[in-house]
Enzyme design. Structure first.
Site, mmCIF file in Angstrom:
data_model
loop_
_atom_site.group_PDB
_atom_site.id
_atom_site.type_symbol
_atom_site.label_atom_id
_atom_site.label_comp_id
_atom_site.label_asym_id
_atom_site.label_seq_id
_atom_site.Cartn_x
_atom_site.Cartn_y
_atom_site.Cartn_z
ATOM 1 N N SER A 155 0.865 -1.168 0.000
ATOM 2 C CA SER A 155 0.000 0.000 0.000
ATOM 3 C C SER A 155 0.909 1.227 0.000
ATOM 4 O O SER A 155 1.913 1.247 -0.719
ATOM 5 C CB SER A 155 -0.927 -0.054 1.216
ATOM 6 O OG SER A 155 -1.779 1.052 1.258
ATOM 7 N N TYR A 169 -5.096 7.672 -6.603
ATOM 8 C CA TYR A 169 -4.074 6.762 -6.083
ATOM 9 C C TYR A 169 -4.411 6.279 -4.667
ATOM 10 O O TYR A 169 -4.388 5.082 -4.377
ATOM 11 C CB TYR A 169 -2.745 7.504 -6.101
ATOM 12 C CG TYR A 169 -1.568 6.764 -5.523
ATOM 13 C CD1 TYR A 169 -1.012 5.687 -6.192
ATOM 14 C CD2 TYR A 169 -1.002 7.166 -4.313
ATOM 15 C CE1 TYR A 169 0.083 5.021 -5.670
ATOM 16 C CE2 TYR A 169 0.092 6.513 -3.787
ATOM 17 C CZ TYR A 169 0.634 5.442 -4.469
ATOM 18 O OH TYR A 169 1.708 4.782 -3.943
ATOM 19 N N LYS A 171 -4.980 2.428 -2.720
ATOM 20 C CA LYS A 171 -4.138 1.963 -1.618
ATOM 21 C C LYS A 171 -4.962 1.682 -0.355
ATOM 22 O O LYS A 171 -4.633 0.802 0.430
ATOM 23 C CB LYS A 171 -3.027 2.984 -1.337
ATOM 24 C CG LYS A 171 -2.057 3.156 -2.512
ATOM 25 C CD LYS A 171 -1.371 1.838 -2.866
ATOM 26 C CE LYS A 171 -0.290 1.978 -3.916
ATOM 27 N NZ LYS A 171 0.390 0.691 -4.188
#
Ligand SMILES: *[C@@H]1O[C@H](CO)[C@@H](O)[C@H](O)[C@H]1NC(C)=O
Ligand SMILES: *[C@@H]1O[C@H](CO)[C@@H](O)[C@H](O)[C@H]1NC(C)=O
Length: 331
Positions: A171, A185, A189
């Site tokens: 992550s 993004y 994660k």
């Protein structure tokens, strides 16, 4: 005074409720598959596993770069082992589950079943939400999230049958806290965390363990390629955590995979964010659990101070952007 009585009580309770560690993984002779293995954190993970005696298979899109990476990893082979080797699998992990399954099966025929899967394949993009093209959100989710799902799905049944296995997800600190510019993004994660927390619960009875890493900004080719659209706010906020080398991140990750730790963090900010956002993540060490219990509330103050400093950065940048427009209006 009350505090001094409370701490032993808390520790006794924790000893009773904290679960035990899985048995330590022996990398000697283990088959370690690393996606995103041709560069960055993935390549360094592969080198570290090779040093510890693992058979390594590298998965990435670009065959040329994979061949280069293979020869780099080969320099780190322990040597003592009889057949220890490195193999490559050119593959786009996000293409389809069928393709991923087929590719991994071929490698397993050569090197034996995957004992450790390290999902490092990932891409990053930083841009203000409204400017980020819709396709970017899909691209990020496909590679960072679905790519990890496909590879994990392809190996998990075998691991359960053999009652042996480790699965790692990479992550990011942007998977623990929102950061200006990372709407696309960060969501991928955070998604990995949901996947990891759930999967660890399912595989635990099979002597397997999941590790999720939350690395800070890491000095990799991928990190530098996101520079062209990166907002100034993102850069200024990220700079507060510093830039770490891929080697440092990889060594720490491999250590936690071997130990069967669920959360892997690096550096001071990693320690703060890790303990602050630990939430419902599992923990198999009484020492870590005790620290989490004691630290969580004071760390909340640190977190609020960080958020304040980020707000100051964002407000400053907003003022800077507004000023030229204000000048235009005056003319
Ligand atoms: C790890 O496995 C190898 C090969 O199976 C074995 O020779 C070695 O003794 C093991 N090491 C430990 C620490 O268990
Ligand atoms: C909390 O802090 C301890 C002590 O530094 C560290 O070992 C541990 O990994 C941290 N926990 C998490 C979940 O990050």
């Amino acid at each position: 005074m009350l505090f001094l009585i409370l701490i032993p009580v808390v520790i006794v309770v924790l000893v009773l409720i904290v679960s035990s560690r899985p048995s330590r993984l022996n990398l000697t002779g283990a088959h370690v598959m690393v996606t995103g293995g041709s560069s960055g954190i993935g390549l360094e993970v592969a080198k570290e596993c090779a040093r510890q005696g693992g058979f390594v298979s590298l998965v990435a899109r670009n065959e040329q770069r994979l061949k280069q990476a293979k020869s780099e990893v080969e320099e780190h082979l322990k040597g003592g082992g009889d057949r220890q080797c490195v193999t490559i699998l050119p593959l786009d992990v996000s293409e389809s589950y069928g393709k991923v399954q087929e590719g991994i099966r071929k490698v397993e025929e050569k090197l034996g079943p995957v004992d450790v899967l390290v999902n490092c394949a990932g891409v990053s993009h930083a841009e203000v939400f409204e400017d980020t093209p819709a396709e970017k959100f899909e691209w990020l989710m496909k590679i960072n999230y679905l790519g990890s799902v496909y590879c994990t799905k392809a190996v998990v049944s075998g691991m359960k049958l053999r009652k042996k296995g480790r699965i790692a997800f990479v992550s990011s600190q942007a998977g623990q806290t929102g950061v200006f510019g990372y709407t696309g993004y960060a969501a991928t994660k955070f998604a990995l965390r949901g996947l990891a927390e759930t999967l660890q619960m399912e595989i635990k009875p099979y002597n397997m363990a999941v590790t999720i890493s939350f690395p800070p900004d890491t000095d990799t080719p991928g990190f530098h390629s996101e520079d062209d659209t990166k907002p100034e706010e993102t850069r200024l906020i990220s700079e507060t955590a510093g830039l770490f080398s891929a080697e440092v991140v990889a060594k720490s990750l491999v250590r936690d995979i071997v130990r069967g730790e669920f959360v892997n963090t690096i550096g001071l900010d990693g320690f703060i964010l890790g303990n602050l956002t630990v939430g419902m993540a599992p923990c198999n060490s009484v020492v870590s659990a005790t620290l989490q219990v004691i630290l969580m509330s004071p760390l909340r103050i640190v977190a609020l101070a960080y958020l304040k400093s980020f707000d100051v950065i964002v407000a400053k940048c907003a003022r800077k952007k507004d000023l030229p427009e204000a000048d235009d209006k005056l003319q």
